[in-house]
Scaffold this motif. Structure first.
Motif, short mmCIF file in Angstrom:
data_model
loop_
_atom_site.label_atom_id
_atom_site.label_comp_id
_atom_site.label_asym_id
_atom_site.label_seq_id
_atom_site.Cartn_x
_atom_site.Cartn_y
_atom_site.Cartn_z
N SER A 16 -15.17 42.82 149.48
CA SER A 16 -16.56 42.38 149.48
C SER A 16 -17.41 43.36 148.69
O SER A 16 -17.14 44.55 148.65
CB SER A 16 -17.11 42.29 150.91
N ILE A 17 -18.45 42.82 148.04
CA ILE A 17 -19.45 43.65 147.38
C ILE A 17 -20.67 43.66 148.29
O ILE A 17 -21.13 42.60 148.72
CB ILE A 17 -19.84 43.10 146.01
N ILE A 18 -21.18 44.86 148.58
CA ILE A 18 -22.37 45.00 149.41
C ILE A 18 -23.45 45.67 148.57
O ILE A 18 -23.19 46.67 147.90
CB ILE A 18 -22.10 45.83 150.68
N ALA A 19 -24.64 45.09 148.58
CA ALA A 19 -25.73 45.64 147.78
C ALA A 19 -26.99 45.72 148.61
O ALA A 19 -27.32 44.79 149.36
CB ALA A 19 -25.99 44.76 146.56
N ARG A 20 -27.68 46.84 148.51
CA ARG A 20 -28.94 47.04 149.22
C ARG A 20 -30.07 47.08 148.21
O ARG A 20 -29.91 47.56 147.09
CB ARG A 20 -28.88 48.34 150.02
N GLU A 21 -31.23 46.59 148.61
CA GLU A 21 -32.39 46.48 147.74
C GLU A 21 -32.83 47.83 147.19
O GLU A 21 -33.43 47.92 146.12
CB GLU A 21 -33.54 45.82 148.50
N THR A 22 -32.48 48.90 147.89
CA THR A 22 -32.85 50.24 147.46
C THR A 22 -31.96 50.79 146.35
O THR A 22 -32.17 51.89 145.86
CB THR A 22 -32.81 51.20 148.66
N GLY A 23 -30.93 50.01 145.97
CA GLY A 23 -30.10 50.39 144.83
C GLY A 23 -28.67 50.73 145.15
O GLY A 23 -27.84 50.80 144.25
N GLU A 24 -28.35 50.97 146.42
CA GLU A 24 -26.97 51.28 146.76
C GLU A 24 -26.08 50.05 146.61
O GLU A 24 -26.50 48.93 146.91
CB GLU A 24 -26.84 51.79 148.20
N VAL A 25 -24.87 50.27 146.15
CA VAL A 25 -23.89 49.19 146.06
C VAL A 25 -22.53 49.79 146.32
O VAL A 25 -22.23 50.90 145.87
CB VAL A 25 -23.95 48.48 144.68
N TRP A 26 -21.70 49.09 147.06
CA TRP A 26 -20.35 49.58 147.30
C TRP A 26 -19.41 48.41 147.55
O TRP A 26 -19.83 47.28 147.79
CB TRP A 26 -20.32 50.58 148.46
N PHE A 27 -18.12 48.71 147.45
CA PHE A 27 -17.07 47.71 147.64
C PHE A 27 -16.36 48.01 148.95
O PHE A 27 -16.02 49.16 149.24
CB PHE A 27 -16.08 47.74 146.47
N TYR A 28 -16.14 46.95 149.72
CA TYR A 28 -15.55 47.11 151.05
C TYR A 28 -14.28 46.28 151.16
O TYR A 28 -14.29 45.08 150.93
CB TYR A 28 -16.55 46.67 152.12
N ARG A 29 -13.19 46.98 151.49
CA ARG A 29 -11.91 46.31 151.69
C ARG A 29 -11.43 46.63 153.11
O ARG A 29 -10.98 47.75 153.38
CB ARG A 29 -10.88 46.83 150.67
N PRO A 30 -11.54 45.68 154.02
CA PRO A 30 -11.17 45.96 155.41
C PRO A 30 -9.67 46.18 155.57
O PRO A 30 -8.87 45.59 154.84
CB PRO A 30 -11.63 44.71 156.16
N ASP A 31 -9.31 47.05 156.51
CA ASP A 31 -7.90 47.21 156.85
C ASP A 31 -7.41 45.92 157.51
O ASP A 31 -8.17 45.19 158.15
CB ASP A 31 -7.72 48.37 157.83
N ALA A 32 -6.12 45.66 157.36
CA ALA A 32 -5.55 44.43 157.94
C ALA A 32 -5.81 44.36 159.43
O ALA A 32 -6.11 43.29 159.98
CB ALA A 32 -4.06 44.37 157.65
N LYS A 33 -5.73 45.50 160.13
CA LYS A 33 -5.91 45.51 161.58
C LYS A 33 -7.36 45.28 161.99
O LYS A 33 -7.65 44.95 163.14
CB LYS A 33 -5.43 46.84 162.16
N ASP A 34 -8.28 45.44 161.00
CA ASP A 34 -9.70 45.27 161.31
C ASP A 34 -10.27 43.94 160.82
O ASP A 34 -11.48 43.74 160.88
CB ASP A 34 -10.51 46.41 160.68
N LYS A 35 -9.38 43.06 160.33
CA LYS A 35 -9.87 41.80 159.75
C LYS A 35 -10.79 41.05 160.71
O LYS A 35 -11.82 40.51 160.31
CB LYS A 35 -8.70 40.90 159.36
N GLY A 36 -10.43 41.03 161.97
CA GLY A 36 -11.22 40.28 162.93
C GLY A 36 -12.57 40.91 163.20
O GLY A 36 -13.48 40.25 163.72
#
Length: 297
Positions: A16-36
């Motif tokens: 997932s791409i996460i973007a905040r209005e203040t300019g931060e942006v990062w990519f999030y890849r959940p661990d398989a065990k945390d999918k839920g």
């Protein structure tokens, strides 16, 4: 004080791409065990902003091209390679206006005049750009009409098919993502890129009409800004679809562009001469024919 807007899009079921209005942006890849328990597993529903839209869109392009960054070809510019690029440019632009108008008509049927107006304006702006590529080919002394009729570069054909399919969908909002991807990449080209092409062209030949128009010196930068504002104002479901398609288009474009760039100059010349049905006079990257030896298109 209002909290800054945060937007997120799962682009491919894995990141997932996460973007905040203040300019931060990062990519999030959940661990398989945390999918839920993925905090970004639920699609966003809030309003958007220009700041978050540009981060999501450009982040999608970055992810798409990151897949090939270790194998990305960077050959030295040659006339043969530039002729092939112009043929590709012709094919990515010749049906643009028609396709955008088709998508616009569909949104008119769906009761979305806002999207129709945007697509129709884009169609007007893109009309005739294929002729710029033909003029550039003609200026280089090659048989422009014959080349584009007989050759669609292998790396470019999937891009053309994809755009055709997007514009023919029942809900063709994805065409906005494809168009943004193409225009954003073009807008990265600056004066130095144009000068490097001029340096390999025969003296006195102007063969950079298409490149100038589709660069940061032409209309692309303005188109990019307009698309960002348009996307930011769309409903959340549409913004998600546009970002996902921007990513998918970037993947297709990265593979296609790299496939073309990995060809040797000898391979490029052989392909061009088969399509032309005659020798084109290339020699170590420069055409032997003089400017004006063929009529410009």
């Amino acid at each position: 004080m209002a909290r800054p807007i945060t937007e997120w899009v799962d682009v491919d079921g894995d990141v997932s791409i996460i973007a905040r209005e203040t300019g931060e942006v990062w990519f999030y890849r959940p661990d398989a065990k945390d999918k839920g328990a993925d905090p970004f597993g639920t699609p966003m529903t809030g309003r958007g902003s220009a700041a978050t839209a540009v981060s999501l869109l450009d982040g999608a392009i970055h992810l798409g091209f990151r897949r090939i960054e270790t194998t990305l070809a960077t050959p030295s510019p040659t006339i043969a390679g530039y002729v092939m690029a112009l043929i590709g440019a012709y094919h990515t632009s010749v049906d643009t206006a028609k396709n955008l108008r088709r998508a616009g008509r569909r949104f008119q049927e769906l009761g979305r005049p806002d999207v129709t107006a945007y697509l129709e304006e884009r169609a007007r702006e893109e009309t005739g750009h294929d002729r710029l590529a033909l003029k550039d080919l003609g200026a280089l002394g090659v048989p422009a009409e014959r080349l584009v009729a007989n050759l669609v570069p292998e790396g470019i054909a999937p891009m053309c098919r994809h755009f055709d399919e997007l514009c023919a969908e029942d809900y063709p909002i994805g065409c906005v993502g494809y168009s943004y991807c193409l225009e954003r990449i073009a807008a990265l080209k600056q004066a130095a890129d144009i000068e490097s092409v001029k340096a390999i062209c025969p003296e006195g030949v102007d063969a950079t009409r298409f490149l100038r128009s589709h660069s940061g010196l032409g209309s692309e930068a303005a188109h990019v800004e307009e698309t960002i504002a348009f996307v930011a104002a769309l409903p959340a479901d549409d913004r998600i679809k546009v970002v996902r398609e921007t990513y998918q288009s970037a993947v297709i474009m990265a593979k296609g562009y790299n496939r073309e760039l990995m060809r040797t100059e000898a391979e490029v010349i052989a392909i061009l001469e088969r399509a032309a049905g005659e020798p084109l006079g290339f020699d170590t990257g420069r055409p032997l024919m003089q400017a004006g030896s063929r009529p410009a298109v």
